[in-house]
Design an enzyme around this catalytic site. Structure first.
Site, short mmCIF file in Angstrom:
data_model
loop_
_atom_site.label_atom_id
_atom_site.label_comp_id
_atom_site.label_asym_id
_atom_site.label_seq_id
_atom_site.Cartn_x
_atom_site.Cartn_y
_atom_site.Cartn_z
N GLU A 122 24.30 15.46 -64.61
CA GLU A 122 25.31 16.31 -65.20
C GLU A 122 26.67 15.68 -64.94
OE1 GLU A 122 25.53 20.39 -63.86
OE2 GLU A 122 26.92 20.90 -65.47
N GLY A 254 28.55 19.55 -55.00
CA GLY A 254 27.99 20.26 -53.85
C GLY A 254 26.48 20.24 -53.93
N ALA A 255 25.98 20.54 -55.12
CA ALA A 255 24.54 20.57 -55.34
C ALA A 255 24.29 20.57 -56.84
CB ALA A 255 23.94 21.81 -54.71
N MET A 256 23.02 20.36 -57.22
CA MET A 256 22.71 20.26 -58.64
C MET A 256 21.36 20.90 -58.94
SD MET A 256 23.61 19.27 -61.62
CE MET A 256 22.58 19.57 -63.04
N GLU A 257 21.35 21.68 -60.00
CA GLU A 257 20.22 22.56 -60.31
C GLU A 257 19.09 21.91 -61.11
OE1 GLU A 257 23.38 22.83 -61.68
OE2 GLU A 257 23.29 23.41 -63.78
N ASN A 258 18.91 20.59 -61.05
CA ASN A 258 17.83 19.93 -61.80
C ASN A 258 16.55 20.75 -61.74
OD1 ASN A 258 19.57 17.50 -61.77
ND2 ASN A 258 19.03 17.52 -59.62
N HIS A 290 22.94 29.97 -55.82
CA HIS A 290 23.56 29.52 -57.07
C HIS A 290 22.63 28.54 -57.81
CE1 HIS A 290 27.04 28.40 -59.64
NE2 HIS A 290 26.43 27.23 -59.67
N GLU A 291 22.18 27.53 -57.12
CA GLU A 291 21.34 26.52 -57.78
C GLU A 291 20.01 27.14 -58.21
OE1 GLU A 291 23.05 24.11 -58.55
OE2 GLU A 291 24.62 24.29 -57.02
N GLU A 313 27.91 28.42 -65.85
CA GLU A 313 28.56 28.45 -64.53
C GLU A 313 29.19 29.80 -64.21
OE1 GLU A 313 27.75 26.46 -62.45
OE2 GLU A 313 27.10 24.69 -63.57
N1 SER Z 1 25.91 22.26 -62.11
C1 SER Z 1 26.29 22.07 -60.74
C2 SER Z 1 26.49 23.44 -60.15
O1 SER Z 1 27.36 24.15 -60.52
C3 SER Z 1 27.51 21.24 -60.62
O2 SER Z 1 28.18 21.36 -59.43
O3 SER Z 1 25.73 23.86 -59.38
ZN ZN Z 2 26.49 25.87 -61.13
#
Ligand code: SER
Ligand code: ZN
Length: 635
Positions: A122, A254-258, A290-291, A313
């Site tokens: 992303e 911070g993190a990524m929701e793959n 969140h993820e 988001e």
């Molecule tokens: N898509 C990611 C998130 O919001 C980018 O930081 O969790």
């Molecule tokens: Zn996000």
């Protein structure tokens, strides 16, 4: 992006993709400096597109070969991608490229981090892995084969056959390329299990480097709590048999929701009671949630284009805020979220980088992962929920998930489910998505003959590119208190839609104190002349804890300013009221602690500067100490 090829992209120019993808198979021969990537893509012309131009994004790739339906082709290759003549109907595209993960210092695409392979796609990183339509409205099931001698090689979806150095993953859920992930390396795995509401078992794993195994327990608990919460509150179940999280040290976000393979910056997942402070546990819990929540709001339903980033988001931040509120106390969380919003987003919205929650143009999408898109985006969802009510919000969300599962959507699609459920015309509300800047709501009020009249005026200051603003729909939650602290009016929702509007309340036996914008019902700046006596009543009696806290801050600020400006003694009325809050055992201790914390010294310095005075840090520090000591002696 370099200056030569940077160009402005406009929302209004959106065109549907010329080709859709029915299936994508990827095969990786991992090597730190020379990784081979073979792709097999089933393309078909998009019936909703008039274009037949075949273009695949690709950056920093060494092209090796390409075939269409098994016959070698010679595409035209540029720095941005390739184009090629293709058949009229569906066809199979195959290509092979070479990439150099070690040389990838932008950490976008496939790169190395401490000897492990890792990806971040992303927003537009997949094009640095292979030639592909790297745009979120092209969704496909992925089938990934990884050849590597590393102990672990992970990708999205379900683990398939594991034959020595060949690992295969199949993700049945169509997804855009930005949700692709691959991780390979030497890890320690900490595992747990979750059983979904319909009884399906899910393996949960956190992959960490050796030595960090004992720092995963908190994140696993947070993950299970998030999964259960999303089932309970949004009716959303997890949809694969495994959910993997990898902690990496080198990670831009911070993190990524793959899908099925979340990648986290180590600092956003690892925690131990010995070394982690309280605030960090809350942060980790919120990021895990969140993820995880993105699995539905982002992955199952994604964005049509990057202008719609707030669709996933804003909604997902709102959902993680709701979760944290349920886990840790709604009022305290709300106070903290609003402080962050004011500190980061309001500042952004009043400066040179102010932009709408849904921007209308960009040169570089990576610059739009902002507080405005995320935090203000979440405020818009909160307002919408307040305006339609909880029951309609729930119905609208159910409709959103049912109608758009597997699709790439827009803010128009999102608002349409609310209109369809409630019959409300949301065209004015939609301005919140396109108009930048923080509205200023000014309050005038008047009491006579038992009737209280409240006049609210709204102005949104000009922002870059938007000199003239229109009135917005502003939900103002209001309560009225009598001077003795009793309630004159329970919380009502006033809906401000015009530049100026008056509201009347009759049958009152004394001039009431308005408790405005309860729970911070809209992301606005509310201006009303400060009245000390009213704030004292609010601090001790307002049933809305957000406004109680606001009153404590206002009183603390005026006490300190008076001490600095007129050498006044610490304000006894304020200290007395605060004492009442401190000893009130009906209130959450965390909330009481927040009320008792004095305003920050920077806030006092800013207030002095606003009044044209030069702040003296030593004097401010002395005043804060004097007031704290005074409070402590009273307590
Ligand atoms: N898509 C990611 C998130 O919001 C980018 O930081 O969790
Ligand atoms: Zn996000």
């Amino acid at each position: 992006m370099t200056a030569e090829n940077s160009q402005t992209i406009y929302l209004k120019d959106y065109q549907a993709p010329a080709y859709l993808v029915d299936h994508l198979a990827l095969e990786f021969d991992l090597h730190p400096t020379a990784t081979r990537v073979r792709s097999t893509v089933k393309f078909r012309p998009n019936p909703n597109s008039s274009s037949s131009e075949f273009f695949l994004h690709g950056e920093n790739l060494t092209f090796l070969s390409a075939y269409i339906n098994g016959a070698a082709v010679t595409p035209v290759i540029t720095e941005a991608g390739l184009s090629c003549t293709v058949p009229d109907g569906p066809f199979i595209w195959q290509s092979e490229v070479e990439i150099n993960p070690s040389a990838n210092t932008e950490l976008s695409g496939l790169y190395m981090s401490n000897g492990m392979f890792c990806t971040q796609c992303e927003a537009e990183g997949f094009r640095r892995i292979t030639y592909y339509p790297d745009r979120p409205d092209v969704m496909a099931p992925f089938d990934v084969t990884i050849h590597s001698d590393l102990p672990y090689a992970l990708s999205n979806g379900e683990p398939m056959r594991d034959e020595g150095q060949t690992r295969r993953w199949q993700d049945p859920w169509p997804k855009p390329a930005y949700l692709f992930a691959l991780v390979a390396g030497e890890f320690q795995v900490v595992s747990d299990h979750f059983t979904t509401a319909s009884g399906k078992p899910v393996d949960l794993n956190i992959y960490v480097r050796d030595g960090d195994q004992d720092k995963c327990a908190f994140a696993l608990e947070a993950l299970k709590a998030s999964m259960a919460w999303d089932e309970r509150v949004y009716g959303r179940e997890y949809d694969l048999s495994v959910f993997n999280i990898v902690a990496v040290d080198d990670f831009n976000m911070g993190a990524m929701e793959n899908k099925g393979l979340n990648i986290f910056n180590s600092s956003a997942v690892l925690a131990s009671p010995e070394t982690t402070v309280d605030g960090n546990f809350e942060r980790i819990e919120a990021i895990i949630a969140h993820e995880y929540f993105h699995n539905w709001t982002g992955n199952r339903i994604t964005c049509r284009d990057w202008f719609q980033l707030c669709l996933k988001e804003g909604l997902t931040v709102f959902r993680d805020q709701q979760f944290s509120a349920d886990m840790r106390g709604a009022e305290v969380r709300r106070i903290e979220d609003v402080a962050a919003l004011r500190g980061r987003q309001f500042r952004e919205d009043s400066g040179p980088l102010a932009h709408p929650v849904r921007p209308e143009s960009f040169v570089e999408i990576n610059n739009f992962y902002t507080a405005t898109v995320y935090e203000k985006g979440a405020e818009l969802i909160r307002m919408l929920k307040l305006l339609v009510g909880d029951a309609a919000y729930k119905k609208a969300l159910d409709l959103y998930f049912a109608r758009h599962d597997g699709q790439a959507c827009t803010i128009e699609d999102w608002l349409a489910v609310f209109t369809d459920v409630t019959g409300q015309d949301l065209s004015q509300f939609k301005l919140w998505y396109s108009q930048a800047g923080t509205p200023i709501v000014t309050v005038r009020d008047h009491f006579a003959d038992g009737t209280y009249e409240l006049t609210l005026t709204q102005v949104t200051p000009p922002t870059p590119g938007q000199p003239n603003k229109q009135p917005l729909v502003i939900p103002v939650a209001l309560g009225l208190l009598y001077p003795d602290g009793t309630e004159a009016l329970d919380t009502q929702l006033l809906v401000l839609t015009e530049a100026e509007q008056s509201f009347r309340f009759s049958g009152l036996h004394a001039a009431p104190i308005p408790s405005l914008l309860r729970g911070f019902s809209a992301p606005v700046i509310m201006q009303r002349e400060t009245r000390q006596a009213e704030h004292l009543v609010q601090l001790t009696h307002d049933p809305d804890l957000f406004n109680r806290f606001e009153a404590s801050r206002e009183l603390g600020k005026s006490a300190l300013l008076a001490m600095l400006q007129t050498e006044a003694a610490p304000d006894d009325a304020y200290c007395g009221a605060l004492l009442q809050v401190m000893v009130n055992e009906d209130l959450d201790p965390a909330f009481r602690a927040m009320c008792c914390a004095l305003p920050g010294q920077d806030e006092i310095a800013r207030a002095l500067a606003e009044q044209g005075q030069t702040p003296d840090p030593v004097a401010i520090d002395a005043a804060v100490h004097q007031l704290s000591e005074h409070l402590a002696r009273q307590g």
